[in-house]
Write a protein that holds these residues in place. Structure first.
Motif, PDB file in Angstrom:
ATOM      1  N   ALA A  38      26.913   6.476  11.808  1.00 11.24           N
ATOM      2  CA  ALA A  38      27.959   5.483  11.556  1.00 11.24           C
ATOM      3  C   ALA A  38      28.030   5.109  10.084  1.00 11.24           C
ATOM      4  CB  ALA A  38      27.715   4.228  12.404  1.00 11.24           C
ATOM      5  N   HIS A  39      27.277   5.802   9.256  1.00 14.41           N
ATOM      6  CA  HIS A  39      27.209   5.447   7.838  1.00 14.41           C
ATOM      7  C   HIS A  39      28.560   5.613   7.150  1.00 14.41           C
ATOM      8  CE1 HIS A  39      24.492   4.104   4.780  1.00 14.41           C
ATOM      9  NE2 HIS A  39      24.872   5.045   3.935  1.00 14.41           N
ATOM     10  N   ALA A  40      29.343   6.589   7.578  1.00 19.46           N
ATOM     11  CA  ALA A  40      30.660   6.808   6.984  1.00 19.46           C
ATOM     12  C   ALA A  40      31.559   5.594   7.177  1.00 19.46           C
ATOM     13  CB  ALA A  40      31.302   8.046   7.595  1.00 19.46           C
ATOM     14  N   SER A  41      31.437   4.938   8.329  1.00 18.95           N
ATOM     15  CA  SER A  41      32.245   3.749   8.591  1.00 18.95           C
ATOM     16  C   SER A  41      31.806   2.567   7.744  1.00 18.95           C
ATOM     17  CB  SER A  41      32.181   3.386  10.078  1.00 18.95           C
ATOM     18  OG  SER A  41      32.764   4.392  10.865  1.00 18.95           O
ATOM     19  N   LEU A  42      30.522   2.450   7.482  1.00 18.89           N
ATOM     20  CA  LEU A  42      30.048   1.382   6.602  1.00 18.89           C
ATOM     21  C   LEU A  42      30.630   1.559   5.209  1.00 18.89           C
ATOM     22  CD1 LEU A  42      26.256   1.142   7.592  1.00 18.89           C
ATOM     23  CD2 LEU A  42      28.204  -0.130   8.516  1.00 18.89           C
ATOM     24  N   LEU A  43      30.668   2.801   4.745  1.00 21.87           N
ATOM     25  CA  LEU A  43      31.245   3.099   3.437  1.00 21.87           C
ATOM     26  C   LEU A  43      32.727   2.717   3.407  1.00 21.87           C
ATOM     27  CD1 LEU A  43      30.586   6.249   1.337  1.00 21.87           C
ATOM     28  CD2 LEU A  43      32.948   5.616   1.810  1.00 21.87           C
ATOM     29  N   LEU A  44      33.452   3.093   4.442  1.00 20.69           N
ATOM     30  CA  LEU A  44      34.886   2.811   4.497  1.00 20.69           C
ATOM     31  C   LEU A  44      35.142   1.311   4.604  1.00 20.69           C
ATOM     32  CD1 LEU A  44      37.533   4.413   4.481  1.00 20.69           C
ATOM     33  CD2 LEU A  44      37.492   4.353   6.984  1.00 20.69           C
ATOM     34  N   VAL A 100      29.678   4.368  17.707  1.00 18.90           N
ATOM     35  CA  VAL A 100      29.980   3.219  16.846  1.00 18.90           C
ATOM     36  C   VAL A 100      30.876   3.659  15.692  1.00 18.90           C
ATOM     37  CG1 VAL A 100      28.980   1.550  15.238  1.00 18.90           C
ATOM     38  CG2 VAL A 100      27.892   1.958  17.444  1.00 18.90           C
ATOM     39  N   ASP A 101      30.579   4.815  15.124  1.00 20.51           N
ATOM     40  CA  ASP A 101      31.379   5.323  14.007  1.00 20.51           C
ATOM     41  C   ASP A 101      32.816   5.576  14.449  1.00 20.51           C
ATOM     42  OD1 ASP A 101      31.555   6.569  11.243  1.00 20.51           O
ATOM     43  OD2 ASP A 101      32.135   8.280  12.469  1.00 20.51           O
ATOM     44  N   ILE A 102      33.008   6.121  15.627  1.00 22.85           N
ATOM     45  CA  ILE A 102      34.360   6.393  16.125  1.00 22.85           C
ATOM     46  C   ILE A 102      35.141   5.087  16.266  1.00 22.85           C
ATOM     47  CG2 ILE A 102      35.692   7.217  18.100  1.00 22.85           C
ATOM     48  CD1 ILE A 102      33.498   9.316  18.534  1.00 22.85           C
ATOM     49  N   LEU A 103      34.496   4.054  16.818  1.00 23.94           N
ATOM     50  CA  LEU A 103      35.180   2.773  17.010  1.00 23.94           C
ATOM     51  C   LEU A 103      35.560   2.135  15.674  1.00 23.94           C
ATOM     52  CD1 LEU A 103      33.032   1.231  19.901  1.00 23.94           C
ATOM     53  CD2 LEU A 103      35.354   2.128  20.054  1.00 23.94           C
ATOM     54  N   LEU A 104      34.589   2.071  14.748  1.00 25.65           N
ATOM     55  CA  LEU A 104      34.848   1.449  13.453  1.00 25.65           C
ATOM     56  C   LEU A 104      35.866   2.246  12.644  1.00 25.65           C
ATOM     57  CD1 LEU A 104      31.223   0.399  12.385  1.00 25.65           C
ATOM     58  CD2 LEU A 104      33.040  -1.092  13.229  1.00 25.65           C
ATOM     59  N   ALA A 105      35.699   3.560  12.622  1.00 26.75           N
ATOM     60  CA  ALA A 105      36.602   4.403  11.834  1.00 26.75           C
ATOM     61  C   ALA A 105      38.028   4.342  12.379  1.00 26.75           C
ATOM     62  CB  ALA A 105      36.103   5.845  11.834  1.00 26.75           C
ATOM     63  N   THR A 106      38.180   4.266  13.702  1.00 25.95           N
ATOM     64  CA  THR A 106      39.514   4.181  14.292  1.00 25.95           C
ATOM     65  C   THR A 106      40.225   2.910  13.857  1.00 25.95           C
ATOM     66  OG1 THR A 106      38.833   5.465  16.232  1.00 25.95           O
ATOM     67  CG2 THR A 106      40.809   4.121  16.447  1.00 25.95           C
ATOM     68  N   GLU A 107      39.511   1.784  13.885  1.00 19.97           N
ATOM     69  CA  GLU A 107      40.125   0.514  13.484  1.00 19.97           C
ATOM     70  C   GLU A 107      40.437   0.489  11.996  1.00 19.97           C
ATOM     71  OE1 GLU A 107      41.672  -3.282  13.343  1.00 19.97           O
ATOM     72  OE2 GLU A 107      41.417  -1.856  14.989  1.00 19.97           O
ATOM     73  N   LEU A 108      39.527   0.992  11.177  1.00 18.04           N
ATOM     74  CA  LEU A 108      39.745   0.979   9.731  1.00 18.04           C
ATOM     75  C   LEU A 108      40.880   1.920   9.330  1.00 18.04           C
ATOM     76  CD1 LEU A 108      36.022   0.906   8.565  1.00 18.04           C
ATOM     77  CD2 LEU A 108      37.715  -0.891   8.176  1.00 18.04           C
ATOM     78  N   THR A 109      40.921   3.102   9.921  1.00 19.81           N
ATOM     79  CA  THR A 109      42.006   4.029   9.592  1.00 19.81           C
ATOM     80  C   THR A 109      43.346   3.497  10.094  1.00 19.81           C
ATOM     81  OG1 THR A 109      41.494   5.309  11.600  1.00 19.81           O
ATOM     82  CG2 THR A 109      40.551   6.071   9.520  1.00 19.81           C
ATOM     83  N   ARG A 110      43.335   2.751  11.182  1.00 20.14           N
ATOM     84  CA  ARG A 110      44.576   2.118  11.654  1.00 20.14           C
ATOM     85  C   ARG A 110      45.072   1.108  10.632  1.00 20.14           C
ATOM     86  NH1 ARG A 110      46.416  -2.388  13.805  1.00 20.14           N
ATOM     87  NH2 ARG A 110      44.368  -3.404  13.669  1.00 20.14           N
ATOM     88  N   ALA A 216      40.501   9.540   4.547  1.00 19.79           N
ATOM     89  CA  ALA A 216      39.540  10.642   4.420  1.00 19.79           C
ATOM     90  C   ALA A 216      38.350  10.289   3.527  1.00 19.79           C
ATOM     91  CB  ALA A 216      40.236  11.878   3.880  1.00 19.79           C
ATOM     92  N   THR A 217      38.341   9.106   2.937  1.00 21.27           N
ATOM     93  CA  THR A 217      37.249   8.736   2.035  1.00 21.27           C
ATOM     94  C   THR A 217      35.897   8.757   2.747  1.00 21.27           C
ATOM     95  OG1 THR A 217      38.727   7.355   0.701  1.00 21.27           O
ATOM     96  CG2 THR A 217      36.369   6.938   0.501  1.00 21.27           C
TER      97      THR A 217
END
Length: 296
Positions: A38-44, A100-110, A216-217
């Motif tokens: 889930a580290h990618a989502s923390l970065l985003l 967790v990463d999928i959930l966070l990344a989906t909301e942030l990319t939205r 994509a960041t």
């Protein structure tokens, strides 16, 4: 020669950013023995908070808010998700972080959508030219910031009570708990620190010469993962060395991509993974990783 020096300096700067991200992987792994996907989502998340707030409160307060926001998100993931499954199989917990990463990344990319968000950094597109070598000021700032943060972390890791507790937990969690170390606090602190480091990395991944923060960041974290693996997932020194190796390799492969056309397009993106595979074939535990010994 000046071209090579330019690629090398840019690679070292980029590698220092990857080292910050890889350090986050290592910190969480040492504290919990779980690989955090889930580290990618923390970065985003850290980059998004900075981008949204910089117009209202200024760049530096927004950056601090982004660091704090990513740290809070990391701590929340640990407290509400990972802590509930403490003591479970580490492979299962790693899969949980993917969810967790999928959930966070989906909301942030939205929230980001198709926009490219500026973080309002003060360097802009300014460059520095010395001896025929031209380097963006953002690259110099990234190198200095990463060096400062990594030095501060290594000193804290070695000399503070939190660092001692983390090293003890990494050595043997059961013994550390019996000695009075609160593993929950160690784990919570590790996730928060990893989130803060990821937020700083998000800043320097989205400033010039890149256009800004976009969906994509977060994929940059995937490039830092080989750095953590080839350095050794349980080694803070390995995260630093691995980040620099990946950054320099990517920069040189991208810069000389025209001369490497026989290898196909996109060799710069593929190079970090090729280096990781080459290192793991020789040293399966990574350059500085601890080899597991089994008594039979």
């Amino acid at each position: 020669m000046s071209t090579f020096a330019e690629f090398l300096i840019n690679g070292i700067s980029l590698g220092s950013i990857y080292a910050l991200i890889a350090l986050g992987f290592v910190v969480i792994f040492r504290a919990t023995e779980v690989v955090n996907f889930a580290h990618a989502s923390l970065l985003l998340a850290g980059g998004y908070v900075t981008a949204v707030l910089h117009d209202e409160i200024g760049f530096w307060p927004a950056l601090l808010a982004g660091i704090a926001g990513a740290a809070v998100v990391g701590a929340a993931v640990e407290f509400f998700v990972m802590r509930r499954h403490r003591g479970g199989d580490h492979s299962v917990l790693a899969i949980v972080t993917i969810g967790v990463d999928i959930l966070l990344a989906t909301e942030l990319t939205r929230r980001i959508g198709t926009d490219i968000l500026s973080l309002g950094d003060p360097w802009g597109d300014a460059v520095v030219s010395v001896g025929g070598v031209t380097v963006a000021e953002t690259r110099i700032a990234a190198l200095l910031a990463a060096a400062l943060l990594i030095t501060a972390f290594l000193l804290a890791f070695r000399y503070t009570s939190w660092g001692v507790a983390m090293r003890a937990a990494a050595e043997n969690q059961e013994t550390a708990a019996l000695m009075g170390i609160r593993l929950g606090r160690v784990s919570l602190g590790a996730w928060a620190v990893a989130g803060g480091l990821a937020a700083v990395a998000a800043l320097f991944l989205t400033v010039f010469p890149t256009p800004g923060l976009e969906r994509a960041t977060s994929l940059a974290a995937l490039k830092a993962f080989p750095a953590a693996i080839l350095g050794g997932l349980d080694s803070t020194t390995g995260a630093l060395v691995g980040g620099l190796l990946v950054g320099v390799t990517e920069s040189l492969a991208t810069g000389y991509q025209g001369d490497l056309a026989f290898l196909g397009r996109g060799i710069g993106d593929l190079a970090p993974y090729l280096v990781m595979v080459a290192v793991l074939l020789i040293r399966p535990a990574g350059l500085f990783g601890t080899k597991e010994l089994a008594r039979v």
